[in-house]
Design an enzyme around this catalytic site. Structure first.
Site, mmCIF file in Angstrom:
data_model
loop_
_atom_site.group_PDB
_atom_site.id
_atom_site.type_symbol
_atom_site.label_atom_id
_atom_site.label_comp_id
_atom_site.label_asym_id
_atom_site.label_seq_id
_atom_site.Cartn_x
_atom_site.Cartn_y
_atom_site.Cartn_z
ATOM 1 N N HIS A 228 -12.483 8.114 8.152
ATOM 2 C CA HIS A 228 -12.886 8.111 6.740
ATOM 3 C C HIS A 228 -13.789 9.319 6.515
ATOM 4 O O HIS A 228 -14.970 9.278 6.828
ATOM 5 C CB HIS A 228 -13.618 6.811 6.378
ATOM 6 C CG HIS A 228 -12.768 5.582 6.544
ATOM 7 N ND1 HIS A 228 -13.292 4.358 6.908
ATOM 8 C CD2 HIS A 228 -11.442 5.396 6.396
ATOM 9 C CE1 HIS A 228 -12.310 3.466 6.978
ATOM 10 N NE2 HIS A 228 -11.181 4.081 6.679
ATOM 11 N N GLU A 253 -2.714 4.725 1.137
ATOM 12 C CA GLU A 253 -2.331 3.350 1.473
ATOM 13 C C GLU A 253 -2.570 2.451 0.275
ATOM 14 O O GLU A 253 -3.519 2.639 -0.491
ATOM 15 C CB GLU A 253 -3.113 2.840 2.679
ATOM 16 C CG GLU A 253 -4.623 2.881 2.549
ATOM 17 C CD GLU A 253 -5.333 2.480 3.829
ATOM 18 O OE1 GLU A 253 -4.911 1.481 4.458
ATOM 19 O OE2 GLU A 253 -6.317 3.152 4.191
ATOM 20 N N GLU A 360 1.395 2.533 4.248
ATOM 21 C CA GLU A 360 0.485 3.684 4.364
ATOM 22 C C GLU A 360 1.164 4.838 5.072
ATOM 23 O O GLU A 360 1.923 4.644 6.025
ATOM 24 C CB GLU A 360 -0.759 3.259 5.153
ATOM 25 C CG GLU A 360 -1.755 4.370 5.427
ATOM 26 C CD GLU A 360 -2.961 3.885 6.210
ATOM 27 O OE1 GLU A 360 -4.030 4.521 6.105
ATOM 28 O OE2 GLU A 360 -2.832 2.871 6.934
#
Length: 379
Positions: A228, A253, A360
């Protein structure tokens, strides 16, 4: 410092699906040049030639992901124990990527979120959960080479009545991918995803449900050893107006739900990750110091799970060999979480009785086009 993994450059790993960057129509006050010039731009092609090593790396990791999931799809069936399934997938992932610690290996634990569970569930040791015929299960796993993570997921079901739910998430993800591009505001991607997702409904046991996007879940940018990396790709309208930029890598996603369309943390935690910007904190517990040392050398800032700590190799044979199983580590792990060095990621769930589907893909915004790295024949 981990030795860098050298991809088999003699093998031309297949490119992902190439799509043009969408042109932006400038609104009042905006000065955007548009993206149509990029496809034939010699300057942009030259920039890409300078990044061939990066492209080879991410295409290699993507091909491993495709082969692992194609193999997994051939044997996953009702009656399988989820713990056994995850360990088989991870063993094949390690084998095909030629696991070598932080230089190449698993990007994060294999998620196998069932029914109302949306994300961040993998069995802990002793979990005897079995996959049933009437389950909807999302499988989310990652492959990394030199810290470049391919994050890719799909959902499976055995009862055809759930198929429209899976279709909604898959097509919403494809819509989001199509909308992505250089200079595109992230909030516009989310609005289009929501529109696609909410155009679907699913009838389960005679009751029809609208498919709702899980509004507090998002896609995300990905950086080296950082799953992230700071930017979020929303799946509903609103969200940040930050624009996507050339060279960035994103996991797009979507999560479609028959429930509230809002997830909360619940159940026993299995996923953990060292905070990428973790401060130096003096540790008083010797066991916490020992565990942190193990995490640093074995996982770095990549996500890990309790199952891996309890393996004989402590999560990586290449790094630790045998005899690295972490014993009585839960107190130390809690201490590292309490002081902000490690972040726990408990399972995220919608309301019991509902069903969630996820799809995703990972894409890279190359100068001339976007490349959906993880695209395969399956989805």
């Amino acid at each position: 410092m981990a030795k860098l993994f050298a991809p088999h450059t003699a093998l031309p790993f297949p490119k992902g699906e190439e799509q043009p960057h969408p042109d932006k129509t400038p609104t009042s006050g905006e000065q955007l040049a548009g993206n149509s010039f990029r496809t034939g731009s010699e300057e942009k092609k030259a920039l890409e030639r300078m990044e061939e090593d990066l492209y080879t790396t991410v295409r290699h990791a993507s091909e491993v992901h495709r082969q692992v999931r194609r193999w997994a799809q051939s044997w996953i069936e009702p009656g399988i124990k989820l713990l056994d399934m995850c360990e088989k997938i991870e063993a094949k992932n390690r084998e095909l990527v030629q696991e070598s610690g932080l230089a190449a290996g698993i990007g994060f634990p294999t998620g196998c979120s069932v029914n109302h569970v949306a994300a961040h569930y993998t069995p802990n040791c002793g979990d005897d959960t079995v996959l049933n015929y009437g389950d909807v299960m999302s499988i989310d796993f990652g492959t990394q080479i030199n810290g470049r993570i391919i994050d890719c997921a799909w959902t499976l079901c055995f009862d055809d009545q759930f198929q429209p739910l899976l279709d909604a998430a898959r097509e919403a993800t494809n819509t989001g991918i199509k909308a992505c591009g250089i200079d595109v505001p992230l909030n516009e991607v989310g609005e289009l995803i929501q529109e696609t997702m909410e155009s679907y409904e699913v009838t389960i046991d005679g009751t029809t449900y609208p498919v709702k996007p899980c509004r507090n879940l998002t896609g995300h940018s990905i950086g080296p050893y950082q799953i992230h990396a700071g930017k979020s790709v929303p799946i509903v309208k609103g969200g940040e107006t930050t624009r996507m930029e050339e060279g960035e890598i994103y996991a797009v996603e979507t999560f479609g739900s028959t429930g509230r369309g809002h997830v909360v943390e619940d159940m026993e935690c299995s996923h953990y990750m060292k905070v990428f910007t973790a401060p130096h904190v003096p540790l008083r517990m010797p066991s916490a110091k020992k565990l942190l040392h193990h995490v640093n050398k074995t996982f770095g800032t990549l996500a890990f799970c309790r199952r891996w700590l309890e393996r004989d190799d402590g999560g990586s044979f290449a790094v630790n060999g045998k005899g690295a199983r972490q014993e009585k580590y839960l107190g130390a792990l809690k201490n590292l979480c309490d002081v902000g060095i490690i972040q726990p990621y408990p399972p995220l769930v919608d309301k019991p009785g509902s069903y969630v589907a996820q799809y995703e893909h990972t894409l890279i915004l190359r100068p001339t086009c976007k490349e959906v790295l993880s695209r395969g024949d399956d989805y």
